[in-house]
Design an enzyme around this catalytic site. Sequence first.
Site, PDB file in Angstrom:
ATOM      1  N   GLY A   1     -26.283 -54.504  33.299  1.00 44.10           N
ATOM      2  CA  GLY A   1     -25.787 -55.786  32.797  1.00 44.10           C
ATOM      3  C   GLY A   1     -26.617 -56.239  31.606  1.00 44.10           C
ATOM      4  CB  SER A   2     -27.293 -59.610  30.316  1.00 42.05           C
ATOM      5  OG  SER A   2     -25.925 -59.933  30.273  1.00 42.05           O
TER       6      SER A   2
END
Lengths: 367, 615
Positions: B328-329
Amino acid sequence: MNAVMSRPGIGSMPRWRLDPWLLGMLLVLLVLGSLVLYSATEQNIGMVWRQSVRLAMGLVALVVLAHLPPRMLRLWAPWIYLAALAMLVAVLLFGVGRGAQRWLDLGLVRFQPSEAMKLALPLMLALLLDRRRLPPDWRTLAMAGVVIALPVALIVMQPDLGTAVLVGASGLCILFLAGLRWRLIFAMVAALAAAAPLVWLNLHQYQRHRILTFLNPESDPLGQGWNIIQSKIAVGSGGLTGKGWLAGSQSHLEFLPEPHTDFIFSVLAEEFGFVGVAIMLVLYAAIIGRGMYMASQCRDSFGRLLAGTLVFLFFVYVAVNVGMISGLLPVVGVPLPLVSYGGTSAVTLLAGFGIVMGLYSRRRFMG
Amino acid sequence: MIARESDGTIRNEREEMQLVQGRFRFVMVAMLVVFVLLGWRFGTLQVGEHELYAARADDNRIRLNAMAPNRGLILDRQGRVLAENRPAYRLAIVPERTPGLDETIERLSDLVPVTTEELRRFQRQRERSRRFESITLKTNLSEDEVARLAIHRHRLPGVEIEPYLTRHYPHGELLAHVVGYVGRIDERDLRRLGREQYRATSHVGKTGIERYYEHLLHGQPGLERVETNAQGRVLRVLERTDPVPGDDLVLSLDLELQRAAYEALGDYAGAVVVLDVETGEVLALVSKPGFDPNLFVHGISQFDYSSLLHHHQRPLFNRFLAGGYEPGSTIKPFIALAGLESGAITPQTRVFSRGWFELPGHSRRYRDWRREGHGWVDLQLALAESVNVYFYQLAVDLGIDRISRELALFGIGRATGLDLHGEISGVLPTRTWKRATYGEPWYPGETVITGIGQGFTVITPLQLAHATAALAGRGTTAPPWLVVPTEAARMVEHADEYWDAVFNGLEAVVYGPSGTARAVARDLPVPMAGKTGTSQVFGRPGDGVEPDEREHDDLPEHLRNHALFAGFAPIDDPELVVVVVAEHGGGGARVAAPAAASVIRSAVELDLLKVEQAP
């Protein structure tokens, strides 16, 4: 008969008919044997004592038989033989014993009739052969064949291969001593070789197994081969001078089977080494040599044949037992004579030596 | 010498005597030959082959008995015991001394519960043992059971209560996935470890440190030369070498920080990894939920095993080592570094976010987590607010090859080499990987989502921690380790200003006015930087829609996304890296960042991290 019986003192007092040389060597053997037995029974003085009692009984039988006039032996021979034969039949019908029926339970004592046959057969054969001229003719041979075959067959049926071999061997021995012609001997050997496969087919499973494991003991190292392997290890590990009395690891850590009976010579070999073995073998050889000499000096063919066969029987015991524990022969239940624990054979063998001494003492004096 | 026979024929006695005596001579010579042969035979056996048979006699009587060494302890960095050997009692029976074995066992089962499994093992062992050897019926007796047995001992001949040492894990589920457990040795273990060394050993390491460092923990078995009889009964000891106990292992782990990390996750399943940036020491390593490793030492019951296996949070699954998550981020700082290095962006480069991104010529829209967009953002703000559009654009500008190269430098897609078995390598997406795996070329749309850590990239919490340590160390860190230290190495080279730019962004995540993790700023005793992240849970309705950092409490828990946070502290001179993965935690900001903050707080309380007094 130009008898030479005119010895001083005859008639007035009974003659002492024991041979000091043979008796002396036998006593030495008994003493040495007890020492080994003491070790082999894990220092069980009670067992050594019981064995001593049996040996004493054997010595009594020796003395009694030595003083029995030979004509009594001739007179009783057929009856003794028939009685022994009857007991062998009885043992098949009412006998006791584990796996094989070998014993007659007479209430007071348990008795092994095949042992009696070891004396009865030579007696009967010596009588039979002495009745006609030597070498034996066909008629005599045929009769002798029947006299030998009957007890051997009965003993095989028990089944007791070891004793059957001993009894059969003593029968063949007497025929040989009686001058059986070489041509016949070779013919018999050839016939035996031819019959070997037939014999094989009629053997009990356990007997076949014994022969097979004898040929290759390592094929069954924990089963039938165990005895032979462990015995050879005991013998070999003894070395030249042995591990010392009571110090044999094979004997005392239960690797040797039956160390106090059939495998007692392994105990001797382990604890006293090659030196002990040599002394024991020389002693046995001397006893046998003296016995054979005495037998050959007997006054008539009856005596010579009977005495020679009895000594030969003793020799077969030694050779088979010692051959077995050194892995030269298959495992057959033959004790080391006069040393192994167990009564019957010791009494029989000592009785046999009594007969030999008796016959020898009545030898012909030349000149 | 003429005698008349009974049938009247004449008989020559002298001739007969000569015949018989000739045969006597023959027999005596034959006997002599036999005696010589026998003598020769004994000479061969006793003199010639004596050595051979003497050796075989010794083989017969002498046996080597192995004695198991005491297993080494496992300690934490402060010397606190994590795995110990505890005295215990077992129930054993000597068949030889037990008349009526079956009745005795029946009587025993009235006093202590004996399971069919224990009975089966007993019977199997009995078939393999000698009658005088004691055979274990039941291990790990309770004090109650020992007492009960002691009272009835007189009625139970041949039954023995034997003391022994058993492995015990005092902290249970807290360390189950790190320390692992020992279990009964089996055929496979013996083949792997060698029969000779393990003849007397009953338990070996099956998982975790116990397995990885089996060779150090086990020690050297002792040897006893004993004399036995033909049945194998020991008669006396001839010689004895004492066993050498195994080495005690000191882990880099701190028990109390581990506990804090475990508790920081609350009720979430997940993983926490705390690394020392400079040395690579693993200070906490959590996979939650754990399980009680003590259950496995004595053979876990079918019921216990099955409930562990079917628990919805999969406690047997080692998440930090084998849990593959989308980063993810949390991937964004690394993409940013690649961008700075390549010149695709500078710290001042601004991108306008209107809420979505489109590839030229394609109609598919890639969304920002904030529907209305973030407006104009530079790198610092893009990291602080986790602006997807910024990184979509950057990824497209960089191309997948540059991205892959940068991620590879940080160790993505490669096992870290931690000293535990079972680590997975994760996935580093490249063109060649795509072709090898799917037989398809790389599509531009896949580059776009790779920019925000979606798509093919798979990392483990441990990998993310290691990559973050490399980031915090400005390219230099040591691979993570628990027992045997590793060498620090420069993994990535970038200009200081690039590191500064990324650090500024990660600081703004926590301390910026609009940072995604700004809620934790006031609780931190030392400044922490980091990045929140969200990992998609596949198979939920609306899959393929861009994930966001919003919480969605309206979804059932098992469909919520995983919450991630990867951070380090202090910012100026980073010492510790903390990675938190909270499964189904929703967004990284709400669950994972506070957990990380609480771990940092605990590290300070435990003196693992110094609070710098502002000058």
